[in-house]
Design a protein around this motif. Structure first.
Motif, PDB file in Angstrom:
ATOM      1  N   ASN A 231       0.878  -1.168   0.000  1.00  0.00           N
ATOM      2  CA  ASN A 231       0.000   0.000   0.000  1.00  0.00           C
ATOM      3  C   ASN A 231       0.920   1.223   0.000  1.00  0.00           C
ATOM      4  OD1 ASN A 231      -1.628   2.218   0.745  1.00  0.00           O
ATOM      5  ND2 ASN A 231      -3.050   0.911   1.866  1.00  0.00           N
ATOM      6  N   ALA A 232       1.117   1.798  -1.182  1.00  0.00           N
ATOM      7  CA  ALA A 232       2.106   2.869  -1.339  1.00  0.00           C
ATOM      8  C   ALA A 232       1.777   4.091  -0.486  1.00  0.00           C
ATOM      9  CB  ALA A 232       2.223   3.263  -2.805  1.00  0.00           C
ATOM     10  N   ASP A 233       0.504   4.454  -0.397  1.00  0.00           N
ATOM     11  CA  ASP A 233       0.110   5.634   0.382  1.00  0.00           C
ATOM     12  C   ASP A 233       0.359   5.416   1.872  1.00  0.00           C
ATOM     13  OD1 ASP A 233      -1.667   7.519  -1.618  1.00  0.00           O
ATOM     14  OD2 ASP A 233      -1.795   5.394  -2.125  1.00  0.00           O
ATOM     15  N   LEU A 234       0.045   4.225   2.365  1.00  0.00           N
ATOM     16  CA  LEU A 234       0.278   3.927   3.771  1.00  0.00           C
ATOM     17  C   LEU A 234       1.772   3.891   4.076  1.00  0.00           C
ATOM     18  CD1 LEU A 234      -0.751   3.200   6.566  1.00  0.00           C
ATOM     19  CD2 LEU A 234      -0.921   0.804   5.821  1.00  0.00           C
ATOM     20  N   ALA A 247      10.011   5.500  -1.466  1.00  0.00           N
ATOM     21  CA  ALA A 247      10.387   4.976  -2.784  1.00  0.00           C
ATOM     22  C   ALA A 247      11.677   4.169  -2.695  1.00  0.00           C
ATOM     23  CB  ALA A 247      10.546   6.124  -3.777  1.00  0.00           C
ATOM     24  N   LYS A 248      12.607   4.655  -1.896  1.00  0.00           N
ATOM     25  CA  LYS A 248      13.872   3.935  -1.692  1.00  0.00           C
ATOM     26  C   LYS A 248      13.607   2.576  -1.044  1.00  0.00           C
ATOM     27  CE  LYS A 248      18.516   4.844   0.144  1.00  0.00           C
ATOM     28  NZ  LYS A 248      19.329   5.811   0.940  1.00  0.00           N
ATOM     29  N   GLY A 249      12.659   2.559  -0.111  1.00  0.00           N
ATOM     30  CA  GLY A 249      12.292   1.304   0.527  1.00  0.00           C
ATOM     31  C   GLY A 249      11.651   0.337  -0.455  1.00  0.00           C
ATOM     32  N   ALA A 250      10.777   0.842  -1.328  1.00  0.00           N
ATOM     33  CA  ALA A 250      10.135  -0.004  -2.328  1.00  0.00           C
ATOM     34  C   ALA A 250      11.160  -0.582  -3.296  1.00  0.00           C
ATOM     35  CB  ALA A 250       9.086   0.801  -3.093  1.00  0.00           C
ATOM     36  N   GLU A 342      14.661  -2.771 -14.227  1.00  0.00           N
ATOM     37  CA  GLU A 342      13.393  -2.194 -14.681  1.00  0.00           C
ATOM     38  C   GLU A 342      12.298  -2.388 -13.630  1.00  0.00           C
ATOM     39  OE1 GLU A 342      14.102  -2.884 -19.510  1.00  0.00           O
ATOM     40  OE2 GLU A 342      12.889  -4.294 -18.341  1.00  0.00           O
ATOM     41  N   ILE A 343      12.285  -3.561 -12.999  1.00  0.00           N
ATOM     42  CA  ILE A 343      11.317  -3.821 -11.930  1.00  0.00           C
ATOM     43  C   ILE A 343      11.543  -2.862 -10.768  1.00  0.00           C
ATOM     44  CG2 ILE A 343      10.571  -5.502 -10.196  1.00  0.00           C
ATOM     45  CD1 ILE A 343       9.602  -6.320 -12.905  1.00  0.00           C
ATOM     46  N   VAL A 344      12.803  -2.647 -10.405  1.00  0.00           N
ATOM     47  CA  VAL A 344      13.148  -1.760  -9.292  1.00  0.00           C
ATOM     48  C   VAL A 344      12.719  -0.327  -9.591  1.00  0.00           C
ATOM     49  CG1 VAL A 344      15.078  -0.752  -8.008  1.00  0.00           C
ATOM     50  CG2 VAL A 344      15.040  -3.221  -8.465  1.00  0.00           C
ATOM     51  N   LEU A 345      13.012   0.152 -10.797  1.00  0.00           N
ATOM     52  CA  LEU A 345      12.614   1.507 -11.190  1.00  0.00           C
ATOM     53  C   LEU A 345      11.097   1.647 -11.177  1.00  0.00           C
ATOM     54  CD1 LEU A 345      13.396   4.311 -12.267  1.00  0.00           C
ATOM     55  CD2 LEU A 345      13.363   3.348 -14.571  1.00  0.00           C
ATOM     56  N   PHE A 346      10.400   0.637 -11.674  1.00  0.00           N
ATOM     57  CA  PHE A 346       8.942   0.626 -11.678  1.00  0.00           C
ATOM     58  C   PHE A 346       8.391   0.737 -10.250  1.00  0.00           C
ATOM     59  CE2 PHE A 346       4.880  -1.616 -11.475  1.00  0.00           C
ATOM     60  CZ  PHE A 346       4.179  -1.065 -12.541  1.00  0.00           C
ATOM     61  N   ALA A 347       8.977  -0.025  -9.324  1.00  0.00           N
ATOM     62  CA  ALA A 347       8.520  -0.013  -7.932  1.00  0.00           C
ATOM     63  C   ALA A 347       8.738   1.350  -7.302  1.00  0.00           C
ATOM     64  CB  ALA A 347       9.243  -1.090  -7.129  1.00  0.00           C
ATOM     65  N   GLY A 348       9.915   1.938  -7.496  1.00  0.00           N
ATOM     66  CA  GLY A 348      10.192   3.244  -6.933  1.00  0.00           C
ATOM     67  C   GLY A 348       9.256   4.320  -7.468  1.00  0.00           C
ATOM     68  N   ASP A 349       9.028   4.298  -8.775  1.00  0.00           N
ATOM     69  CA  ASP A 349       8.142   5.289  -9.387  1.00  0.00           C
ATOM     70  C   ASP A 349       6.703   5.130  -8.919  1.00  0.00           C
ATOM     71  OD1 ASP A 349      10.237   6.432 -10.741  1.00  0.00           O
ATOM     72  OD2 ASP A 349       9.831   5.423 -12.649  1.00  0.00           O
ATOM     73  N   ALA A 350       6.274   3.879  -8.695  1.00  0.00           N
ATOM     74  CA  ALA A 350       4.911   3.629  -8.232  1.00  0.00           C
ATOM     75  C   ALA A 350       4.660   4.324  -6.898  1.00  0.00           C
ATOM     76  CB  ALA A 350       4.664   2.125  -8.099  1.00  0.00           C
ATOM     77  N   VAL A 351       5.658   4.326  -6.033  1.00  0.00           N
ATOM     78  CA  VAL A 351       5.515   4.968  -4.718  1.00  0.00           C
ATOM     79  C   VAL A 351       5.673   6.485  -4.838  1.00  0.00           C
ATOM     80  CG1 VAL A 351       6.499   5.138  -2.411  1.00  0.00           C
ATOM     81  CG2 VAL A 351       6.246   2.888  -3.495  1.00  0.00           C
ATOM     82  N   ARG A 352       6.620   6.931  -5.652  1.00  0.00           N
ATOM     83  CA  ARG A 352       6.815   8.386  -5.833  1.00  0.00           C
ATOM     84  C   ARG A 352       5.564   9.049  -6.395  1.00  0.00           C
ATOM     85  NH1 ARG A 352      11.757   6.389  -7.792  1.00  0.00           N
ATOM     86  NH2 ARG A 352      13.498   6.850  -6.389  1.00  0.00           N
ATOM     87  N   ASP A 353       4.855   8.342  -7.276  1.00  0.00           N
ATOM     88  CA  ASP A 353       3.686   8.917  -7.926  1.00  0.00           C
ATOM     89  C   ASP A 353       2.392   8.676  -7.173  1.00  0.00           C
ATOM     90  OD1 ASP A 353       5.440   9.632  -9.932  1.00  0.00           O
ATOM     91  OD2 ASP A 353       4.979   7.903 -11.200  1.00  0.00           O
ATOM     92  N   ALA A 354       2.464   7.951  -6.042  1.00  0.00           N
ATOM     93  CA  ALA A 354       1.240   7.611  -5.306  1.00  0.00           C
ATOM     94  C   ALA A 354       0.585   8.885  -4.739  1.00  0.00           C
ATOM     95  CB  ALA A 354       1.572   6.642  -4.173  1.00  0.00           C
TER      96      ALA A 354
END
Length: 354
Positions: A231-234, A247-250, A342-354
């Protein structure tokens, strides 16, 4: 509306015993009426927290789970020259903020908490500061207000933000987990096997027969499906709004789940697997796992390729019935395409953009 980051992984394990039950055998589960090997979510989370990716990438932002806060506070005060009795009294007053202490050990007077406490770096520093103020004779507030001087609802402890904590001493300072980790199961029927082994005495005389030691150990092997939901927002809220740290954690999580496993019997079996297939999804729709792909155990050879095909087919079927459960995705399939970066970048961006 929350943004969810979901991971689906397929990882092959050769003969190994990464997560043992109370009899030392690989943990198991009945799924869809057939026996499977299993790794508990607790063992997986422990492996993630102890991974080099968390230790190095999140250095200074990791909590400590312990019953020994009293002991460490006494050591801290002792190093400052505080007399033993005074240090013990102050340490006990602070340690009990996190949980009830057991009676002093008769041998050394040490005290441990009755339950584990998950303590963030900031709370640890505040606990040491408060112990010092008590020793200095400063006026202290009542118990409820005293807790507020140390306990935090949110701070920079990434592992606490991810996996949550329960404080028996004060539920007001519990933290909801932003990361859910499922039990990993084999995609196919699998059971534990027994290995009988012997060891030779190097100094055994030639005329003496027999082994120096006899023993047995259990192991298993299979393709495991692992599901993780963030849950990126949480996660951001638990880190007191620090989106970059979240994002770093994700990113650390994405690297770790693809390359880390529980370490049970690792010296005996040398299991160091890496995920063969990783599907990452992000979106505001309700999360859903894809374990249903394996309720009927995979039987077609090769098992690994058939597992990937079943996972993809189940995802498509669910999306067709319920509507697409993601806004964007990223796939790494060893030998086919995609990279972990690519997976790592995707995960970080998902949290940054949440």
């Amino acid at each position: 509306m929350s943004t969810f980051l979901q991971f689906h992984l397929l990882t092959t394990y050769g003969p190994s015993n990464p997560n043992r039950d109370d009899q030392g055998r690989p943990k198991q589960a009945m799924v869809g009426g057939s026996p499977r090997l299993r790794m508990s979510s607790q063992s997986v989370k422990r492996a993630l927290r102890e991974s080099a990716f968390f230790e190095l990438d999140l250095q200074g932002n990791m909590g400590i789970r312990t019953k020994r806060l009293f002991e460490k506070l006494v050591e801290h005060l002792d190093a400052q020259g505080v007399p033993g009795d005074v240090a013990s009294e102050a340490a006990a007053q602070v340690a009990e903020i996190f949980g009830k202490l057991e009676a002093p050990n008769k041998a050394d007077g040490n005290r441990v908490a009755s339950t584990l406490a998950f303590v963030s770096p900031e709370e640890w520093r505040l606990a040491e500061d408060l112990a010092g103020k008590i020793v200095a004779g400063e006026d202290m507030p009542k118990e409820k207000d005293l807790k507020k001087l140390v306990l935090r609802h949110a701070d920079g402890a990434v592992d606490i933000a991810m996996f949550g904590r329960m404080l028996a001493a004060d539920a007001d300072f519990n933290r909801d987990a932003a990361v859910q980790v499922a039990h990993a199961i084999t995609t196919h029927t699998a059971q534990a096997e027994e290995d009988w082994f012997s060891a030779v005495d190097d100094l055994n005389k030639a005329e003496d027969t027999g082994a120096g030691h006899l023993g047995e150990t259990a192991f298993g092997s299979g393709v495991y499906y692992q599901y993780v939901c963030v849950n990126a927002d949480l996660l951001v809220d638990n880190l007191d709004g620090d989106r970059d740290l979240a994002a770093k954690g994700a990113e650390a999580l994405a690297r770790a789940i693809a390359q880390t496993s529980p370490r049970g019997k690792q010296n005996s079996f040398a299991h160091h697997p890496r995920a063969h297939y990783v599907l990452a999804e992000k979106g505001t729709q309700a999360p859903r796992d894809l374990s249903g792909a394996f309720f009927s155990p995979i039987r077609e050879q090769p098992i690994l390729d058939s597992s990937v095909a079943s996972l993809v087919r189940t995802r498509d079927d669910i999306d067709e019935a319920y509507g697409q459960a993601w806004d964007a995705d990223c796939i790494m399939h060893v030998g086919v395409g995609g990279t972990l970066d690519e997976i790592v970048l995707f995960a970080g961006d998902a949290v940054r953009d949440a």
